[in-house]
Design a protein around this motif. Sequence first.
Motif, short mmCIF file in Angstrom:
data_model
loop_
_atom_site.label_atom_id
_atom_site.label_comp_id
_atom_site.label_asym_id
_atom_site.label_seq_id
_atom_site.Cartn_x
_atom_site.Cartn_y
_atom_site.Cartn_z
N ARG A 96 9.37 11.02 -2.35
CA ARG A 96 7.93 11.04 -2.63
C ARG A 96 7.34 9.69 -2.22
N LEU A 97 6.23 9.76 -1.50
CA LEU A 97 5.54 8.56 -1.04
C LEU A 97 4.13 8.52 -1.61
N ARG A 98 3.71 7.35 -2.03
CA ARG A 98 2.31 7.11 -2.41
C ARG A 98 1.74 6.17 -1.37
N VAL A 114 13.85 6.71 4.54
CA VAL A 114 13.12 7.84 3.97
C VAL A 114 13.94 9.09 4.24
N SER A 115 14.18 9.90 3.22
CA SER A 115 14.96 11.13 3.35
C SER A 115 14.11 12.31 2.92
N LYS A 150 0.81 -1.22 0.00
CA LYS A 150 0.00 0.00 0.00
C LYS A 150 0.84 1.27 0.00
N VAL A 151 2.16 1.12 0.16
CA VAL A 151 3.05 2.28 0.21
C VAL A 151 4.16 2.10 -0.82
N GLN A 152 4.39 3.16 -1.61
CA GLN A 152 5.49 3.17 -2.57
C GLN A 152 6.39 4.36 -2.27
N LEU A 153 7.67 4.14 -2.35
CA LEU A 153 8.66 5.19 -2.10
C LEU A 153 9.37 5.49 -3.41
N ASN A 154 9.25 6.72 -3.88
CA ASN A 154 9.87 7.14 -5.14
C ASN A 154 9.50 6.20 -6.29
N ALA A 176 8.67 3.15 -6.38
CA ALA A 176 9.17 1.78 -6.29
C ALA A 176 8.58 1.15 -5.03
N SER A 177 8.55 -0.18 -5.02
CA SER A 177 8.05 -0.85 -3.83
C SER A 177 8.94 -0.52 -2.65
N CYS A 178 8.41 -0.72 -1.47
CA CYS A 178 9.09 -0.28 -0.26
C CYS A 178 9.06 -1.40 0.76
#
Length: 132
Positions: free
Chosen positions: A57-59, A52-53, A38-42, A44-46
Amino acid sequence: MSSPQASPAASVRADVWLWAARFFKTRSLAKQAIDGGKVQLNDASCKPAKAVSVGDRLRIGRGEERLEVEVLGLSEQRGPAPQAQALYRESEASLAAREAAKAQRKLVGAMAPPMRPDKHARRELRRLKDSM
């Protein structure tokens, strides 16, 4: 004593940041959301331990809500809501999409059939049908 926004570390675990930014009530729920995709970082999968810096960008998907946020600050501690809201900025497209979805749900709810009649309403309906 430093504020939660001014963290000496250059990065924070994804599950900790999501909890500190108040997207999830517990760190465990944040971890479950990340593990569930449910969470993607930049884009891409996370994983929960992913760093996290600032500037990332987070979805985030929570139920029917879809949020797209940019990380503005880091924190490893959960603070008051105003401090948590200062840790991120939601994109204009995400905000507009959430408002449109909210309006759509409101319309669908208004058009929903009425609730099932309770005991007293059923008796009144029976009496009305019997008198005809």
